[in-house]
Design a protein around this motif. Structure first.
Motif, short mmCIF file in Angstrom:
data_model
loop_
_atom_site.label_atom_id
_atom_site.label_comp_id
_atom_site.label_asym_id
_atom_site.label_seq_id
_atom_site.Cartn_x
_atom_site.Cartn_y
_atom_site.Cartn_z
N ASP A 198 0.88 -1.26 -0.08
CA ASP A 198 0.08 -0.01 0.09
C ASP A 198 0.89 1.31 0.12
O ASP A 198 1.68 1.38 0.77
CB ASP A 198 -0.87 -0.15 1.29
N VAL A 199 0.77 2.08 -1.05
CA VAL A 199 1.25 3.27 -1.10
C VAL A 199 0.56 4.57 -0.89
O VAL A 199 1.06 5.49 -1.66
CB VAL A 199 2.36 3.38 -2.40
N SER A 200 -0.52 4.55 -0.42
CA SER A 200 -1.37 5.46 -0.10
C SER A 200 -0.89 6.45 0.72
O SER A 200 -0.09 6.21 1.49
CB SER A 200 -2.82 5.10 0.10
N ASP A 201 -1.75 7.69 0.62
CA ASP A 201 -1.28 8.73 1.62
C ASP A 201 -1.12 8.45 3.19
O ASP A 201 -0.49 8.84 3.87
CB ASP A 201 -2.13 10.14 1.47
N SER A 202 -2.01 7.81 3.53
CA SER A 202 -1.89 7.36 4.82
C SER A 202 -0.80 6.52 5.33
O SER A 202 -0.41 6.36 6.47
CB SER A 202 -3.36 6.51 5.43
N MET A 203 0.19 5.84 4.31
CA MET A 203 1.32 5.18 4.71
C MET A 203 2.26 6.02 5.20
O MET A 203 3.51 5.74 4.96
CB MET A 203 1.32 4.13 3.58
N ALA A 204 2.05 7.47 4.82
CA ALA A 204 3.15 8.43 5.14
C ALA A 204 2.98 8.73 6.67
O ALA A 204 3.63 9.84 6.94
CB ALA A 204 2.87 9.67 4.24
N LEU A 205 2.50 8.06 7.53
CA LEU A 205 2.37 8.05 8.76
C LEU A 205 3.94 8.04 9.20
O LEU A 205 4.56 7.28 8.91
CB LEU A 205 1.71 7.06 9.42
N GLY A 206 4.33 8.74 10.28
CA GLY A 206 5.57 8.73 10.88
C GLY A 206 5.74 7.12 11.46
O GLY A 206 5.03 6.55 12.10
N ALA A 207 7.25 6.74 11.09
CA ALA A 207 7.26 5.31 11.35
C ALA A 207 7.29 4.77 12.71
O ALA A 207 6.82 3.50 13.12
CB ALA A 207 8.90 4.90 10.78
N GLY B 58 1.94 7.27 -3.13
CA GLY B 58 1.31 7.43 -4.45
C GLY B 58 2.18 7.44 -5.76
O GLY B 58 1.94 8.25 -6.48
N LEU B 59 3.33 6.89 -5.63
CA LEU B 59 4.20 6.65 -6.60
C LEU B 59 4.96 7.94 -6.98
O LEU B 59 5.32 8.19 -7.85
CB LEU B 59 3.93 5.95 -7.80
N ALA B 60 4.55 9.04 -6.04
CA ALA B 60 5.26 10.46 -6.16
C ALA B 60 4.68 11.04 -7.19
O ALA B 60 5.28 11.89 -8.09
CB ALA B 60 6.64 10.44 -6.18
N ARG C 230 5.92 5.16 7.47
CA ARG C 230 5.51 3.98 7.71
C ARG C 230 5.80 2.92 6.53
O ARG C 230 6.21 2.04 6.37
CB ARG C 230 4.10 3.84 8.09
N ILE C 231 5.67 3.70 5.25
CA ILE C 231 6.13 3.02 3.99
C ILE C 231 7.57 2.68 4.10
O ILE C 231 7.77 1.73 3.52
CB ILE C 231 5.89 4.05 2.70
N ASP C 232 8.27 3.69 4.46
CA ASP C 232 9.72 3.05 4.76
C ASP C 232 10.01 1.79 5.49
O ASP C 232 10.85 0.94 5.17
CB ASP C 232 10.59 4.15 5.17
N TYR D 64 4.24 -5.06 -6.53
CA TYR D 64 3.32 -4.12 -7.00
C TYR D 64 3.05 -2.99 -6.05
O TYR D 64 3.33 -3.15 -4.59
CB TYR D 64 2.08 -4.79 -7.15
N ALA D 65 2.31 -1.77 -6.53
CA ALA D 65 2.13 -0.90 -5.78
C ALA D 65 0.61 -0.70 -5.68
O ALA D 65 0.08 -0.67 -6.87
CB ALA D 65 2.74 0.37 -6.11
N MET D 66 -0.01 -0.53 -4.68
CA MET D 66 -1.47 -0.39 -4.42
C MET D 66 -1.98 0.94 -4.04
O MET D 66 -1.27 1.54 -3.07
CB MET D 66 -2.23 -1.31 -3.37
N HIS D 67 -2.59 1.65 -4.87
CA HIS D 67 -2.91 2.97 -4.58
C HIS D 67 -4.16 3.23 -5.16
O HIS D 67 -5.30 2.36 -4.87
CB HIS D 67 -2.08 4.20 -4.91
N HIS D 68 -4.76 4.31 -5.84
CA HIS D 68 -5.70 4.58 -6.66
C HIS D 68 -6.09 3.41 -7.77
O HIS D 68 -7.05 3.34 -8.34
CB HIS D 68 -5.97 5.94 -7.51
N GLU D 69 -5.09 2.80 -8.15
CA GLU D 69 -4.90 1.57 -8.90
C GLU D 69 -3.66 0.62 -8.38
O GLU D 69 -2.94 1.14 -7.71
CB GLU D 69 -4.62 1.79 -10.43
N THR D 70 -3.82 -0.50 -8.93
CA THR D 70 -2.63 -1.48 -8.47
C THR D 70 -1.96 -1.27 -9.50
O THR D 70 -2.31 -2.06 -10.61
CB THR D 70 -3.37 -2.84 -8.05
N THR D 71 -0.53 -1.24 -9.43
CA THR D 71 0.41 -1.06 -10.56
C THR D 71 1.73 -2.03 -10.42
O THR D 71 2.11 -2.40 -9.51
CB THR D 71 1.29 0.37 -10.53
N LEU D 72 1.63 -2.97 -11.29
CA LEU D 72 2.83 -3.77 -11.50
C LEU D 72 4.09 -3.21 -11.66
O LEU D 72 4.21 -2.59 -12.40
CB LEU D 72 2.76 -4.75 -12.64
#
Length: 300
Positions: free
Chosen positions: A44-53, A151-153, A93-95, A122-130
């Motif tokens: 999951d690379v959505s915005d909520s995964m930018a929570l501090g580690a 969000g894959l930036a 958290r993503i890190d 894969y990255a899961m966000h507004h779509e799931t990207t290989l």
């Protein structure tokens, strides 16, 4: 192959017995027995995964930019940008999830020497990207994990579907066909494992900006084909959520639904959860250990 592991797993029902964590460690000589395995890692690379580690990282973010939860986006605007947060050098958290995934990839590579193991990312966000198709090159797979970003930036256009959103239906639509049916472990018919790491929240398409709990039905089609689905649920026991402006509007109304839904998504025995970095790392290893138990022949 000799495998050493140390893990601290958060127990789903440990409170009933007066224990909240399970410390797991050991050393074994393991062999896959020549079986081929395809592992599909979905983060999951959505915005909520930018929570501090960690709690201290979250407090630093709050002190520095007045933001803790789901507000570090690539293109700035009225919110603090992802670049600003990154420039502070505060891990997110993503890190932690990427590092944990890489840790278990190293373990898989060690335990499976002499067998064919392929890994896709894969990255899961507004779509799931290989991001990385199946590869036997562990270095390549780890690099793909390392390169994932919130969000894959991608830039935001303020449309109803943003790169930082989460739509679990795309997980099934993308990963399911790529995985296919379960195999028997032969060179031309590998065993299949999907590992999904997420905080279990999903974007609601209508109304905009609201959230819902991850729908476990999206995992059903893969499990019906015999695919093993492992789930790492990254929980929300974070610093300051009682005073955070975003959390009460997004996660709090659905928080009690998330864990049961994530457990329902996972195959039996392949669910683990964590909040702090060591717990999330342990959760990855616990899921692999459960899958490995059916694949490996322990000789010591």
């Amino acid at each position: 192959a000799e495998v050493r592991y140390d893990a601290r797993v958060q127990m789903a029902f440990g409170g009933i017995f007066g224990a909240t964590h399970w410390n797991v460690s050991g050393e074994a000589v393991a062999e896959v027995g020549g079986q081929a395995i395809d592992i599909h890692i979905v983060l999951d690379v959505s915005d909520s995964m930018a929570l501090g580690a960690s709690a201290s990282d979250q407090q630093r973010l709050a002190n520095q930019i007045g933001c803790v939860f789901a507000c570090h986006v690539p293109d700035g605007g009225p919110e603090p940008s992802l670049v600003t947060a990154r420039n502070l050098g505060i891990p997110m958290r993503i890190d932690v999830v990427k590092a944990a995934a890489n840790s278990v990839v190293d373990r898989i590579a060690t335990a499976s020497q002499g067998s064919q193991v392929r890994i896709a990312v894969y990255a899961m966000h507004h779509e799931t990207t290989l991001i990385q198709p199946l590869t036997t090159n562990i270095t390549t797979a780890k690099a793909a994990l390392d390169n994932l970003e919130i969000g894959l930036a991608l830039p935001r256009n303020r449309s109803p579907q943003q790169p930082g959103d989460t739509y679990p239906s795309t997980f099934a639509d993308t990963v399911g066909p790529a995985v296919g049916r379960q195999g028997n472990g032969g060179a031309n018919d590998p065993r299949k494992l999907v590992i999904l790491a997420t905080d279990g929240t999903a974007s609601a398409r209508d109304p905009w900006l609201q959230t819902k709990a991850f729908d476990p039905q999206v995992c059903r089609s893969m499990k019906r084909k015999g695919i093993d689905v492992g789930v790492i649920y990254t929980t929300y026991d974070y610093w300051g959520k009682e005073t955070d402006a975003t959390y009460p509007l997004t996660v709090e109304p659905i928080e009690d639904q998330i864990e049961p839904n994530m457990q329902a998504c996972a195959s039996p025995g392949l669910f683990a959860k964590g909040d702090e970095p060591d717990e999330i790392t342990a959760a990855f290893h616990a899921v692999w250990s459960q899958f490995e138990a059916g694949m490996l022949r322990l000789t010591q």
